[in-house]
Design a protein around this motif. Structure first.
Motif, PDB file in Angstrom:
ATOM      1  N   VAL A 269       0.802  -1.286   0.067  1.00  0.00           N
ATOM      2  CA  VAL A 269      -0.043  -0.182   0.006  1.00  0.00           C
ATOM      3  C   VAL A 269       0.820   1.358   0.117  1.00  0.00           C
ATOM      4  O   VAL A 269       0.671   2.259  -0.560  1.00  0.00           O
ATOM      5  N   LEU A 270       1.997   1.284   0.854  1.00  0.00           N
ATOM      6  CA  LEU A 270       3.014   2.379   0.977  1.00  0.00           C
ATOM      7  C   LEU A 270       3.441   2.736  -0.304  1.00  0.00           C
ATOM      8  O   LEU A 270       3.442   3.786  -1.034  1.00  0.00           O
ATOM      9  N   PHE A 271       4.075   1.624  -0.971  1.00  0.00           N
ATOM     10  CA  PHE A 271       4.984   1.803  -2.345  1.00  0.00           C
ATOM     11  C   PHE A 271       3.707   2.240  -3.355  1.00  0.00           C
ATOM     12  O   PHE A 271       4.189   2.950  -4.179  1.00  0.00           O
ATOM     13  N   SER A 272       2.580   1.752  -3.449  1.00  0.00           N
ATOM     14  CA  SER A 272       1.460   1.920  -4.275  1.00  0.00           C
ATOM     15  C   SER A 272       1.162   3.556  -4.201  1.00  0.00           C
ATOM     16  O   SER A 272       1.081   4.252  -5.262  1.00  0.00           O
ATOM     17  N   GLY A 273       0.971   3.785  -2.864  1.00  0.00           N
ATOM     18  CA  GLY A 273       0.598   5.250  -2.745  1.00  0.00           C
ATOM     19  C   GLY A 273       1.563   6.277  -3.288  1.00  0.00           C
ATOM     20  O   GLY A 273       1.324   7.273  -4.158  1.00  0.00           O
ATOM     21  N   LYS A 274       3.052   5.829  -3.149  1.00  0.00           N
ATOM     22  CA  LYS A 274       4.019   6.800  -3.769  1.00  0.00           C
ATOM     23  C   LYS A 274       4.070   6.653  -5.205  1.00  0.00           C
ATOM     24  O   LYS A 274       4.040   7.653  -5.900  1.00  0.00           O
ATOM     25  N   ALA A 275       3.687   5.394  -5.696  1.00  0.00           N
ATOM     26  CA  ALA A 275       3.682   5.378  -7.251  1.00  0.00           C
ATOM     27  C   ALA A 275       2.353   6.072  -7.818  1.00  0.00           C
ATOM     28  O   ALA A 275       2.483   6.826  -8.687  1.00  0.00           O
ATOM     29  N   ILE A 276       1.379   6.341  -6.887  1.00  0.00           N
ATOM     30  CA  ILE A 276       0.034   6.852  -7.532  1.00  0.00           C
ATOM     31  C   ILE A 276       0.371   8.508  -7.571  1.00  0.00           C
ATOM     32  O   ILE A 276       0.104   9.245  -8.478  1.00  0.00           O
ATOM     33  N   SER A 277       1.022   8.789  -6.508  1.00  0.00           N
ATOM     34  CA  SER A 277       1.451  10.252  -6.272  1.00  0.00           C
ATOM     35  C   SER A 277       2.617  10.714  -7.521  1.00  0.00           C
ATOM     36  O   SER A 277       2.166  11.836  -7.810  1.00  0.00           O
ATOM     37  N   LYS A 278       3.216   9.944  -7.879  1.00  0.00           N
ATOM     38  CA  LYS A 278       4.360  10.176  -8.816  1.00  0.00           C
ATOM     39  C   LYS A 278       3.589  10.385 -10.288  1.00  0.00           C
ATOM     40  O   LYS A 278       3.764  11.067 -10.906  1.00  0.00           O
ATOM     41  N   ALA A 279       2.556   9.282 -10.370  1.00  0.00           N
ATOM     42  CA  ALA A 279       1.608   9.188 -11.418  1.00  0.00           C
ATOM     43  C   ALA A 279       0.984  10.755 -11.717  1.00  0.00           C
ATOM     44  O   ALA A 279       0.942  11.014 -12.818  1.00  0.00           O
ATOM     45  N   VAL A 280       0.457  11.110 -10.828  1.00  0.00           N
ATOM     46  CA  VAL A 280      -0.445  12.168 -10.682  1.00  0.00           C
ATOM     47  C   VAL A 280       0.677  13.502 -11.339  1.00  0.00           C
ATOM     48  O   VAL A 280      -0.153  14.012 -12.140  1.00  0.00           O
ATOM     49  N   TYR A 281       1.873  13.503 -10.824  1.00  0.00           N
ATOM     50  CA  TYR A 281       2.769  14.626 -11.095  1.00  0.00           C
ATOM     51  C   TYR A 281       3.493  14.066 -12.337  1.00  0.00           C
ATOM     52  O   TYR A 281       4.367  14.792 -12.730  1.00  0.00           O
ATOM     53  N   ARG A 282       3.067  12.832 -13.082  1.00  0.00           N
ATOM     54  CA  ARG A 282       3.558  12.648 -14.361  1.00  0.00           C
ATOM     55  C   ARG A 282       5.496  12.414 -13.978  1.00  0.00           C
ATOM     56  O   ARG A 282       6.233  12.810 -15.095  1.00  0.00           O
ATOM     57  N   ASP A 283       5.590  11.902 -13.037  1.00  0.00           N
ATOM     58  CA  ASP A 283       7.185  11.635 -12.768  1.00  0.00           C
ATOM     59  C   ASP A 283       7.579  10.328 -13.345  1.00  0.00           C
ATOM     60  O   ASP A 283       7.056   9.350 -13.091  1.00  0.00           O
ATOM     61  N   ILE A 284       8.476  10.122 -14.192  1.00  0.00           N
ATOM     62  CA  ILE A 284       8.977   8.977 -14.908  1.00  0.00           C
ATOM     63  C   ILE A 284       9.520   7.987 -13.892  1.00  0.00           C
ATOM     64  O   ILE A 284       9.488   6.881 -14.052  1.00  0.00           O
ATOM     65  N   ARG A 285       9.991   8.416 -12.717  1.00  0.00           N
ATOM     66  CA  ARG A 285      10.679   7.618 -11.810  1.00  0.00           C
ATOM     67  C   ARG A 285       9.556   6.529 -10.925  1.00  0.00           C
ATOM     68  O   ARG A 285       9.773   6.059 -10.004  1.00  0.00           O
ATOM     69  N   ILE A 286       8.413   6.622 -11.567  1.00  0.00           N
ATOM     70  CA  ILE A 286       7.285   5.795 -11.082  1.00  0.00           C
ATOM     71  C   ILE A 286       7.379   4.190 -10.770  1.00  0.00           C
ATOM     72  O   ILE A 286       7.302   3.632 -10.136  1.00  0.00           O
ATOM     73  N   TRP A 287       8.515   4.072 -11.872  1.00  0.00           N
ATOM     74  CA  TRP A 287       8.763   2.310 -12.017  1.00  0.00           C
ATOM     75  C   TRP A 287       9.429   1.977 -11.029  1.00  0.00           C
ATOM     76  O   TRP A 287       9.554   0.853 -10.652  1.00  0.00           O
ATOM     77  N   HIS A 288      10.394   2.807 -10.227  1.00  0.00           N
ATOM     78  CA  HIS A 288      10.907   2.615  -9.195  1.00  0.00           C
ATOM     79  C   HIS A 288      10.079   1.930  -8.052  1.00  0.00           C
ATOM     80  O   HIS A 288      10.438   0.937  -7.478  1.00  0.00           O
ATOM     81  N   ASP A 289       8.998   2.485  -7.763  1.00  0.00           N
ATOM     82  CA  ASP A 289       7.989   2.140  -6.797  1.00  0.00           C
ATOM     83  C   ASP A 289       7.140   0.816  -7.271  1.00  0.00           C
ATOM     84  O   ASP A 289       6.930   0.165  -6.579  1.00  0.00           O
ATOM     85  N   LEU A 290       6.928   0.828  -8.541  1.00  0.00           N
ATOM     86  CA  LEU A 290       6.303  -0.254  -9.283  1.00  0.00           C
ATOM     87  C   LEU A 290       7.291  -1.461  -8.878  1.00  0.00           C
ATOM     88  O   LEU A 290       6.567  -2.675  -8.581  1.00  0.00           O
ATOM     89  N   ILE A 291       8.611  -1.463  -9.171  1.00  0.00           N
ATOM     90  CA  ILE A 291       9.482  -2.499  -9.030  1.00  0.00           C
ATOM     91  C   ILE A 291       9.478  -3.241  -7.630  1.00  0.00           C
ATOM     92  O   ILE A 291       9.354  -4.198  -7.210  1.00  0.00           O
ATOM     93  N   LYS A 292       9.185  -2.086  -6.676  1.00  0.00           N
ATOM     94  CA  LYS A 292       9.288  -2.364  -5.198  1.00  0.00           C
ATOM     95  C   LYS A 292       7.887  -2.981  -4.753  1.00  0.00           C
ATOM     96  O   LYS A 292       7.898  -3.858  -3.952  1.00  0.00           O
ATOM     97  N   VAL A 293       6.791  -2.668  -5.338  1.00  0.00           N
ATOM     98  CA  VAL A 293       5.611  -3.308  -5.160  1.00  0.00           C
ATOM     99  C   VAL A 293       5.693  -4.871  -5.778  1.00  0.00           C
ATOM    100  O   VAL A 293       5.510  -5.817  -4.958  1.00  0.00           O
ATOM    101  N   VAL A 294       6.062  -4.978  -6.929  1.00  0.00           N
ATOM    102  CA  VAL A 294       6.252  -6.636  -7.583  1.00  0.00           C
ATOM    103  C   VAL A 294       7.225  -7.166  -6.643  1.00  0.00           C
ATOM    104  O   VAL A 294       7.081  -8.363  -6.560  1.00  0.00           O
ATOM    105  N   SER A 295       8.459  -6.709  -6.340  1.00  0.00           N
ATOM    106  CA  SER A 295       9.424  -7.308  -5.541  1.00  0.00           C
ATOM    107  C   SER A 295       8.712  -7.707  -4.201  1.00  0.00           C
ATOM    108  O   SER A 295       9.162  -9.098  -3.665  1.00  0.00           O
TER     109      SER A 295
END
Length: 350
Positions: A269-295
């Protein structure tokens, strides 16, 4: 001749509480501010710092220096808010006075946090910390205690601890008493005080404030994450109470097997929240958090399979280790590939 400004720092805006708006610039304005402060905070170290700054200004002026005096406050809200307010005001002062150097006067460690802000904008030629030593009788001591109690009840940063924590304890005690769960009152009180000490000691509350100001999503996901952990701990307690005799392997399986889903959910949930925040601001580094979710999800299934093999006494290690190695290889390869993509994108844009 270099122009000097003498700056008195009041980062938590005690001056604002007695009606003095900052920045206060110039000798006459500062005299009026000191007169006002002498009616409300004559025993406060802030007042002594104001007088010390003014005395420094007068001495330099007598020596023929090109000098001006300024009182600058921050905010009595959050630490971040205070520093932002102070930054804005120091910029206004510098734009108006065009100084070459500054002398900083302050009294508390909180005020000292503003020094790097000043230093980032202008050369600091001297720093003076005002430490007041007073001998008080019994009556003066009571007055001092009364003053601090007043601050504990009226100022937000103090009332959170002195009112918030006891208030939460009273509410929990009342609820547990109504539910006839008095046995848990002692541990609940200790846990509440412990959590409050951890939150304040590690400045988690300030971090949450920053998250709230920067991203409401992170605050919501943090709350959900904490609730998940609490539910996991309660579930473990209920599970352990229902089982009287168990082997060591069963105990490990029950503890880890009960807590693992809740803790995994909390992290995801924490990593997903961070990813959603980055998606809102169109931050390309969103994939860092998606990798963490999958891991995290991969790791959960590997540990869960491992626990199942132990409890069935069928642990061979091969299947679990193969899954772990394969998933690690996929995740690391994906991370390396996406890192190259990100770097190439930033290189092209730069």
């Amino acid at each position: 001749m270099a122009r000097t400004i003498v700056i008195y720092i009041d980062i938590d805006d005690d001056l604002g509480e007695i009606g003095i708006e900052t920045p206060v610039i110039g000798e006459e304005a500062v005299r009026k501010a000191i007169d006002t402060a002498s009616e409300y905070m004559v025993y406060d170290s802030d007042f002594n710092s104001m007088v010390a700054a003014f005395n420094t200004y007068k001495r330099l002026k007598r020596e023929g220096e090109d000098v001006e005096i300024v009182f600058i406050a921050g905010s009595n809200k959050s630490e971040l808010e205070a520093q932002l307010a102070f930054s804005s005001k120091i910029d206004d002062v510098i734009e108006k006075l065009h100084p070459d150097q500054a002398i900083v006067v302050y009294d508390s460690p909180e005020d000292a946090k503003a020094i790097p802000i000043v230093q980032s904008r202008i050369k600091i030629s001297a720093i003076e910390q005002v430490i007041v030593e007073q001998h008080r009788g019994v009556e003066e001591t009571y007055m001092l205690i009364g003053r601090y109690l007043k601050r504990a009840f009226s100022e937000e940063k103090f009332s959170r601890i002195f009112l918030g924590v006891p208030g939460l304890i009273f509410v929990l005690v009342g609820i547990f008493s109504l539910l006839d769960l008095s046995y848990y009152i002692g541990p609940v009180i200790l846990a509440t005080i412990g959590v409050a000490m951890i939150i304040r000691g590690l400045r988690i509350d300030e971090q949450l404030e920053k998250w709230w100001e920067n991203s409401v999503i992170m605050v919501i996901t943090s709350v959900i994450s904490i609730i998940s952990v609490i539910i996991g701990i309660v579930s473990l307690d209920l599970e352990l109470q229902s089982i009287r005799i168990m082997t060591l392997s069963q105990g490990i399986y029950i503890v880890l097997g009960t807590l693992l889903p809740y803790f995994t959910f909390s992290i995801v949930v924490l990593f997903s929240g961070k990813a959603i925040s980055k998606a809102v601001y169109r931050d390309i580094r969103i994939w860092h958090d998606l990798i963490k979710v999958v891991s995290t999800i991969f790791l959960y299934y590997v540990i869960f399979d491992f626990l199942n093999e132990i409890i069935r006494n069928q642990f061979l290690g091969g299947e679990a280790l193969f899954t772990l190695a394969l998933s690690s290889a996929v995740i690391i390869s994906s991370y390396i590939a996406l890192s190259f993509v990100e770097k190439s994108k930033f290189t092209k844009t730069g």
